[in-house]
Design a protein around this motif. Structure first.
Motif, PDB file in Angstrom:
ATOM      1  N   GLY A 296       8.824   5.185  -5.819  1.00 57.26           N
ATOM      2  CA  GLY A 296       7.760   4.896  -7.006  1.00 57.26           C
ATOM      3  C   GLY A 296       7.614   3.240  -6.954  1.00 57.26           C
ATOM      4  O   GLY A 296       6.655   2.865  -7.608  1.00 57.26           O
ATOM      5  N   GLY A 297       8.272   2.706  -6.059  1.00 55.63           N
ATOM      6  CA  GLY A 297       8.400   1.150  -6.332  1.00 55.63           C
ATOM      7  C   GLY A 297       7.668   0.600  -4.851  1.00 55.63           C
ATOM      8  O   GLY A 297       7.714   1.191  -3.810  1.00 55.63           O
ATOM      9  N   ALA A 298       6.674  -0.392  -4.963  1.00 56.85           N
ATOM     10  CA  ALA A 298       6.012  -1.039  -3.977  1.00 56.85           C
ATOM     11  C   ALA A 298       6.863  -1.567  -2.967  1.00 56.85           C
ATOM     12  O   ALA A 298       7.956  -2.383  -3.330  1.00 56.85           O
ATOM     13  CB  ALA A 298       4.996  -1.859  -4.548  1.00 56.85           C
ATOM     14  N   VAL A 299       6.758  -1.380  -1.871  1.00 61.92           N
ATOM     15  CA  VAL A 299       7.386  -1.788  -0.397  1.00 61.92           C
ATOM     16  C   VAL A 299       6.343  -2.667   0.270  1.00 61.92           C
ATOM     17  O   VAL A 299       5.024  -2.487   0.076  1.00 61.92           O
ATOM     18  CB  VAL A 299       8.131  -1.059   0.140  1.00 61.92           C
ATOM     19  CG1 VAL A 299       9.464  -0.425  -0.730  1.00 61.92           C
ATOM     20  CG2 VAL A 299       7.345   0.436   0.732  1.00 61.92           C
ATOM     21  N   THR A 300       6.829  -3.441   1.093  1.00 57.49           N
ATOM     22  CA  THR A 300       6.107  -4.108   2.123  1.00 57.49           C
ATOM     23  C   THR A 300       6.337  -3.859   3.606  1.00 57.49           C
ATOM     24  O   THR A 300       7.402  -3.410   3.968  1.00 57.49           O
ATOM     25  CB  THR A 300       6.672  -5.743   2.417  1.00 57.49           C
ATOM     26  OG1 THR A 300       6.413  -6.181   0.729  1.00 57.49           O
ATOM     27  CG2 THR A 300       5.728  -6.365   2.989  1.00 57.49           C
ATOM     28  N   LEU A 301       5.199  -3.372   4.344  1.00 56.42           N
ATOM     29  CA  LEU A 301       5.138  -2.828   5.420  1.00 56.42           C
ATOM     30  C   LEU A 301       4.868  -3.996   6.344  1.00 56.42           C
ATOM     31  O   LEU A 301       3.921  -4.824   6.175  1.00 56.42           O
ATOM     32  CB  LEU A 301       4.168  -1.900   5.734  1.00 56.42           C
ATOM     33  CG  LEU A 301       4.407  -0.482   5.084  1.00 56.42           C
ATOM     34  CD1 LEU A 301       3.191   0.606   5.630  1.00 56.42           C
ATOM     35  CD2 LEU A 301       5.777   0.112   5.495  1.00 56.42           C
TER      36      LEU A 301
ATOM     37  N   GLY B  95       0.832  -1.062  -0.073  1.00 53.94           N
ATOM     38  CA  GLY B  95       0.009  -0.038  -0.134  1.00 53.94           C
ATOM     39  C   GLY B  95       1.096   1.284  -0.186  1.00 53.94           C
ATOM     40  O   GLY B  95       0.181   2.531  -0.183  1.00 53.94           O
ATOM     41  N   ILE B  96       2.200   1.242   0.292  1.00 54.96           N
ATOM     42  CA  ILE B  96       3.044   2.588   0.170  1.00 54.96           C
ATOM     43  C   ILE B  96       3.983   2.035  -0.849  1.00 54.96           C
ATOM     44  O   ILE B  96       4.416   1.001  -1.082  1.00 54.96           O
ATOM     45  CB  ILE B  96       3.623   2.936   1.448  1.00 54.96           C
ATOM     46  CG1 ILE B  96       4.957   2.123   1.952  1.00 54.96           C
ATOM     47  CG2 ILE B  96       2.526   3.066   2.237  1.00 54.96           C
ATOM     48  CD1 ILE B  96       5.423   2.590   2.961  1.00 54.96           C
ATOM     49  N   THR B  97       4.692   3.115  -1.275  1.00 52.82           N
ATOM     50  CA  THR B  97       5.763   2.912  -2.179  1.00 52.82           C
ATOM     51  C   THR B  97       6.984   3.778  -1.828  1.00 52.82           C
ATOM     52  O   THR B  97       6.868   4.804  -0.867  1.00 52.82           O
ATOM     53  CB  THR B  97       5.445   3.577  -3.681  1.00 52.82           C
ATOM     54  OG1 THR B  97       5.145   4.944  -3.515  1.00 52.82           O
ATOM     55  CG2 THR B  97       4.611   2.858  -4.358  1.00 52.82           C
TER      56      THR B  97
ATOM     57  N   THR C 287      -5.309   9.759  18.235  1.00 54.65           N
ATOM     58  CA  THR C 287      -6.156  10.547  17.825  1.00 54.65           C
ATOM     59  C   THR C 287      -6.090  10.946  16.197  1.00 54.65           C
ATOM     60  O   THR C 287      -6.725  11.807  15.386  1.00 54.65           O
ATOM     61  CB  THR C 287      -6.311  11.893  18.336  1.00 54.65           C
ATOM     62  OG1 THR C 287      -5.001  12.810  18.454  1.00 54.65           O
ATOM     63  CG2 THR C 287      -6.683  11.716  20.058  1.00 54.65           C
ATOM     64  N   TYR C 288      -4.746  10.657  15.619  1.00 55.89           N
ATOM     65  CA  TYR C 288      -4.364  11.024  14.435  1.00 55.89           C
ATOM     66  C   TYR C 288      -3.397  10.068  13.911  1.00 55.89           C
ATOM     67  O   TYR C 288      -2.597   9.687  14.654  1.00 55.89           O
ATOM     68  CB  TYR C 288      -3.829  12.308  14.211  1.00 55.89           C
ATOM     69  CG  TYR C 288      -3.419  12.763  12.991  1.00 55.89           C
ATOM     70  CD1 TYR C 288      -4.124  13.288  11.955  1.00 55.89           C
ATOM     71  CD2 TYR C 288      -2.002  12.663  12.464  1.00 55.89           C
ATOM     72  CE1 TYR C 288      -3.951  13.655  10.741  1.00 55.89           C
ATOM     73  CE2 TYR C 288      -1.567  12.776  11.158  1.00 55.89           C
ATOM     74  CZ  TYR C 288      -2.486  13.307  10.091  1.00 55.89           C
ATOM     75  OH  TYR C 288      -2.186  13.910   9.060  1.00 55.89           O
ATOM     76  N   VAL C 289      -3.603   9.578  12.569  1.00 54.50           N
ATOM     77  CA  VAL C 289      -2.684   8.506  11.989  1.00 54.50           C
ATOM     78  C   VAL C 289      -2.356   9.013  10.515  1.00 54.50           C
ATOM     79  O   VAL C 289      -3.270   9.170  10.005  1.00 54.50           O
ATOM     80  CB  VAL C 289      -3.329   7.126  12.109  1.00 54.50           C
ATOM     81  CG1 VAL C 289      -2.343   6.184  11.208  1.00 54.50           C
ATOM     82  CG2 VAL C 289      -3.417   6.732  13.327  1.00 54.50           C
ATOM     83  N   GLU C 290      -1.114   9.113  10.110  1.00 56.52           N
ATOM     84  CA  GLU C 290      -0.923   9.348   8.565  1.00 56.52           C
ATOM     85  C   GLU C 290       0.201   8.242   8.490  1.00 56.52           C
ATOM     86  O   GLU C 290       1.272   8.503   8.738  1.00 56.52           O
ATOM     87  CB  GLU C 290      -0.450  10.571   8.304  1.00 56.52           C
ATOM     88  CG  GLU C 290      -0.239  10.754   6.901  1.00 56.52           C
ATOM     89  CD  GLU C 290       0.066  12.163   6.428  1.00 56.52           C
ATOM     90  OE1 GLU C 290       0.332  12.307   4.995  1.00 56.52           O
ATOM     91  OE2 GLU C 290       0.348  12.889   7.156  1.00 56.52           O
ATOM     92  N   TYR C 291      -0.049   7.315   7.627  1.00 61.02           N
ATOM     93  CA  TYR C 291       1.020   6.565   6.776  1.00 61.02           C
ATOM     94  C   TYR C 291       1.314   7.232   5.512  1.00 61.02           C
ATOM     95  O   TYR C 291       0.103   7.101   4.745  1.00 61.02           O
ATOM     96  CB  TYR C 291       0.545   4.990   6.799  1.00 61.02           C
ATOM     97  CG  TYR C 291       0.448   4.203   7.972  1.00 61.02           C
ATOM     98  CD1 TYR C 291       1.434   3.708   8.753  1.00 61.02           C
ATOM     99  CD2 TYR C 291      -0.811   4.121   8.799  1.00 61.02           C
ATOM    100  CE1 TYR C 291       1.251   2.995   9.648  1.00 61.02           C
ATOM    101  CE2 TYR C 291      -1.034   3.550   9.619  1.00 61.02           C
ATOM    102  CZ  TYR C 291       0.069   2.814  10.270  1.00 61.02           C
ATOM    103  OH  TYR C 291       0.010   1.968  11.505  1.00 61.02           O
ATOM    104  N   VAL C 292       2.189   7.834   5.181  1.00 64.71           N
ATOM    105  CA  VAL C 292       2.675   8.419   3.946  1.00 64.71           C
ATOM    106  C   VAL C 292       2.656   7.577   2.786  1.00 64.71           C
ATOM    107  O   VAL C 292       3.277   6.553   2.924  1.00 64.71           O
ATOM    108  CB  VAL C 292       3.840   9.481   4.107  1.00 64.71           C
ATOM    109  CG1 VAL C 292       4.046  10.195   2.789  1.00 64.71           C
ATOM    110  CG2 VAL C 292       3.627  10.567   5.398  1.00 64.71           C
TER     111      VAL C 292
END
Length: 172
Positions: free
Chosen positions: A14-19, A9-11, A147-152
């Motif tokens: 530009g390349g997909a990576v695994t969290l 779900g993140i890059t 109260t807040y989450v951002e996974y860039v």
């Protein structure tokens, strides 16, 4: 053997990576963690209990966006009052300390998750392919509620500073 949760779900460039690790959502009780301060003493979530926390996660303080992110939260700290700001990376504590001294960082505490990825796995930000932490921001209130989450979504992009700061102010 323990199985570690994985997701896409993140890059990165530009390349997909695994969290790896557990996803944290708004409303969750903030997971505990143990990271190291620049002087190698352990730091846990409980150490800042009773304050609002902004946890700013960066791959490495020695890169442009991570440098800017840490500096931005350091500048904002003066206007936030009783808010604890941690910058978490897997940089060695010595490197973090050297970087903070050179950058004049005095309101944000840099902490290292290099030893066992305790923070990264508990907050779901370990990039499996690189053993770095994905850029993200978490705001935790005085009662340990998220109260807040951002996974860039692209690791090389900046987070939404304004949204994180507003979430911290709202939690005061």
């Amino acid at each position: 053997m323990t199985t570690v949760a994985e997701r896409q779900g993140i890059t990165f460039k530009g390349g997909a990576v695994t969290l790896q690790g557990n996803v944290v959502n708004v409303g969750d009780t903030a997971p505990d963690f143990t990271v190291l301060a620049n002087n190698l003493t352990p730091v846990t979530l409980a150490d800042s209990k009773g304050t609002v926390r902004i946890i700013s996660v960066v791959p490495s303080v020695d890169t442009g966006v991570c440098d800017a992110q840490t500096r931005r939260f350091n500048e904002e700290a003066a206007n936030l009052g009783d808010v604890t700001i941690l910058t978490v990376s897997v940089d060695l504590p010595f490197a973090q300390g050297r970087w903070c001294a050179a950058a004049g960082i005095d309101k944000v505490q840099t902490v290292s998750d290099h030893r066992d990825l305790s923070f990264g796995l508990n907050y779901g930000v370990v990039i499996k392919e690189l053993r770095l932490l994905a850029r993200s921001v978490f705001v935790i209130d005085k009662n340990d509620k998220v109260t807040y989450v951002e996974y860039v979504s692209e690791v090389t992009n900046h987070p939404n500073y304004e949204a994180a700061i507003e979430a911290a102010k709202a939690a005061l």
